[in-house]
Design an enzyme around this catalytic site. Structure first.
Site, PDB file in Angstrom:
ATOM      1  N   LYS A  86      29.764   0.483 -12.041  1.00 34.08           N
ATOM      2  CA  LYS A  86      29.913   1.127 -13.558  1.00 34.08           C
ATOM      3  C   LYS A  86      28.369   0.776 -14.183  1.00 34.08           C
ATOM      4  CE  LYS A  86      32.221   1.946 -17.198  1.00 34.08           C
ATOM      5  NZ  LYS A  86      31.255   3.001 -17.627  1.00 34.08           N
ATOM      6  N   LYS A 122      23.456   1.771 -12.126  1.00 35.55           N
ATOM      7  CA  LYS A 122      22.415   2.174 -13.312  1.00 35.55           C
ATOM      8  C   LYS A 122      22.128   3.580 -12.973  1.00 35.55           C
ATOM      9  CE  LYS A 122      21.790   0.199 -17.260  1.00 35.55           C
ATOM     10  NZ  LYS A 122      22.769  -0.710 -17.826  1.00 35.55           N
TER      11      LYS A 122
END
Ligand code: NAD
Length: 443
Positions: A86, A122
Site C-alpha cells: 500500500k 510508493k
C-alpha cells in the site's frame, strides 16, 4: 456527441525542493539501528533494508500541442509479507527513486505499527502537473497504470494519492485498470472521490487521529485536554482537522503557521485567547495558505514562521514539512511544552530528537501519529473489495479503536524495554514484519 472530460480539481502547489541528502540511505541507517536492537540475523536484515521489487518505466504521453513526451515512472514495493503493498503515487519534477524507496520502506513500518494487514510501497512520476493540462494529466495517469498493470492490483499492491496527486487522478487510474481487467475493482486504488467508492472520513482521518493520539498521550501525562493549549505548524489537510477535533475535545490552539508560495514566506498567526477555526479557514486557500492581511484585520498577531515552536503551549503539532525540529530549533521550544505530536512525516531530525528526549518531552512519532490516513485507506480498500460502504461513524469508531490500540502497544514496548517512543514504534513494527518474513520461510 463527444463526452466532455471532467476538469481536474486544483492540484497542490509545488512543495519545496527535495533534500540534498539521500533519503533512502537515511532510512536504511535507521533500519540498521533497529535491526541491531532486535538482533535480526543477516538474511532478515538484507531482505528488509532493500525493496523486494521495484519497477522503472517510461510513459509516452500524447501532448495537447501535438507530439509525444516520455515521462519516467516508478513503483517500489518494499515488503508484502504481511499483506498487499500500500502506498501513494507522487507527481513531482524532482522525484527520485531514492525518495520513493525510502517512503516505500516507511509505509511498511507504518502499516505494521498500526497492525493492518498490508505491506509498503510508493510510486511516482517525474513531472510538474502545474505545466500539464487536465487532458495530459489524465493520459499520464492512464499511462502509469498501463505500464505497471501486471504487477499491481487489489490483492497485490494498492496505490493512493500523495504529493500533487488527487482523487480525480485516482479515478482515472481506476478506470484504466478496470478497462484492462474487464470488471469493477474498487479495491484497486484508494483516495477515490466518495461518489465513486471513496471512504467517508478519509479527508479528516489523518488530522483527527493525530488528536486521538494526543488524547491518549495526555492521559499518560495526567493532563486533561481542556487544561491544555497547542501550537501547530501548517494549516493544510492534516493541521486543519487536527485543530477542529482538538477544539472539540476542549483544547485551545493559540497559533498556527502557514507558507505563502506567492512570496515563499512562512509566518505564524497567533491569538493568545485562542484561534477561531472557522474564521481562519474562511481566509485560507485549499492548499492551506492563510491570507496574512485578512488574519491581521481579524486581530491575529503575524509572527515569523518559526514562532510556532517558541509558543508557551503544552503541545506542539508539526503538520507541514520535514526537518523542522532540529538541533538549532529545539532549544527555542518553550519550557511549558510537554508533548510533540508528529502530524507531518519526518518533522524531527535525529539530533533534534535526542534533544527532545533529554528534555523529557513526550514524543508521538510520525509512523504512529499520522497513520490514521493509511488506516482509513485500508478501510476504503476493505469496503471496495466487499462493495459495502460504512457510515461515517462506523469508520471513525473503527479508526479510534485501531489507533488507540496501536498507541498503547507502542507505549507498552517503550515502558517494558526502556526505549524512547520512536524506537519503540520501530521495534514493534520491524519485529512484526521480520516475524512474517521468517514464518513464510523467506529468511
Ligand atoms: P497540505 O499540503 O494540505 O498542507 C501543508 C501545510 O503546510 C499548508 O498549510 C502549508 O501552507 C504549510 N507549509 C508548507 N511549508 C511550510 C513551512 N515551511 N512552514 C510552515 N508551514 C508550511 O499537506 P498535508 O496533507 O496536510 O500534509 C502535511 C504533512 O503531513 C506532510 O508531511 C505529509 O506527508 C504528512 N501526512 C499527510 C497525510 C494526509 O493524509 N494528508 C497522511 C500522513 C502524513
Amino acid at each position: 456527441m463527444t463526452a466532455k472530460k471532467p476538469a481536474a480539481p486544483p492540484i497542490k502547489k509545488i512543495a519545496p525542493a527535495e533534500p540534498s541528502y539521500n533519503p533512502f540511505a537515511t532510512t536504511q541507517q535507521q533500519f540498521d539501528r533497529i535491526a541491531g536492537m532486535l538482533g535480526l540475523d543477516g538474511p532478515t536484515r538484507d531482505l528488509l533494508r532493500n525493496p523486494l521489487r521495484e519497477y522503472h518505466f517510461s510513459i509516452p504521453v500524447r501532448m495537447d500541442k501535438g507530439g509525444i513526451r516520455v515521462f519516467r515512472g516508478f513503483r517500489v514495493q518494499h515488503n508484502d509479507a504481511r499483506g498487499p503493498c500500500k502506498g501513494g503515487i507522487r507527481f513531482h519534477p524532482m522525484e527520485t527513486v531514492d525518495t520513493i524507496r525510502a517512503l516505500a520502506m516507511l509505509m511498511t513500518w507504518k502499516c505494521s505499527v498500526v497492525d493492518i494487514p498490508l505491506g509498503g510501497a510508493k510510486g511516482g512520476i517525474v513531472c510538474n502537473p502545474h505545466q500539464l493540462s487536465a487532458g495530459e494529466i489524465e493520459r499520464l495517469c492512464r499511462g502509469w497504470v498501463r505500464q505497471i498493470v501486471r504487477d499491481i492490483g487489489p490483492n497485490l499492491d494498492v496505490p493512493a494519492p500523495d504529493v500533487m496527486t488527487n482523487p480525480q487522478n485516482m479515478l482515472w487510474m481506476l478506470d484504466e485498470y478496470e478497462m484492462i481487467a474487464g470488471g469493477r475493482y474498487p479495491g484497486f486504488i484508494t483516495g477515490k472521490p466518495v461518489s465513486v467508492g471513496g471512504s467517508l472520513g478519509r479527508t479528516q482521518a489523518t488530522g483527527y487521529m493525530v488528536v486521538l493520539m494526543v488524547r491518549e498521550a495526555l492521559k499518560e501525562l495526567n493532563l486533561k485536554p481542556e487544561n491544555t493549549t497547542a501550537s501547530i505548524q501548517g494549516f493544510g489537510n492534516v493541521a486543519r482537522y487536527a485543530v477542529e477535533l482538538y477544539h472539540k475535545i476542549g483544547g485551545k490552539v493559540i497559533s498556527v503557521s502557514s507558507w505563502d508560495p506567492a512570496d515563499d514566506k512562512t509566518f505564524c498567526c497567533r491569538k493568545k485567547s485562542g484561534i477561531r477555526f472557522d474564521e481562519l479557514k474562511s481566509i485560507s486557500d485549499p492548499f492551506g495558505t492563510i491570507n496574512r492581511s485578512k488574519a491581521q484585520d481579524l486581530g491575529y498577531e503575524i509572527l515569523p514562521g518559526e514562532a510556532w515552536l517558541e509558543q508557551e503551549a503544552d503541545i506542539l503539532i508539526p503538520a507541514a514539512v520535514e526537518n523542522q525540529l532540529t538541533v538549532d530549533t529545539v532549544p527555542k521550544i518553550h519550557n511549558r511544552v510537554k508533548l510533540v505530536a508528529e502530524g507531518a512525516n519526518g518533522p524531527t531530525t535525529p539530533e533534534g530528537d535526542k534533544l527532545l528526549e533529554k528534555r523529557r518531552i513526550f514524543m508521538i512519532p510520525d509512523i504512529l501519529c499520522n497513520a490514521g490516513g493509511v488506516t482509513c485507506s485500508y478501510f476504503e480498500q476493505v469496503q471496495g473489495n466487499l462493495n459495502y460502504y460504512w457510515e461515517e461513524k462506523e469508520v471513525f469508531d473503527k479508526l479510534d479503536s485501531k489507533m488507540t490500540n496501536a498507541f498503547h502497544a507502542v507505549v507498552d514496548v517503550a515502558r517494558k524495554q526502556g526505549l524512547p517512543t520512536r524506537d519503540a514504534a520501530y521495534v514493534l513494527a520491524v519485529n512484526r514484519v521480520a516475524r512474517a518474513c521468517k514464518d513464510r520461510g523467506w529468511c
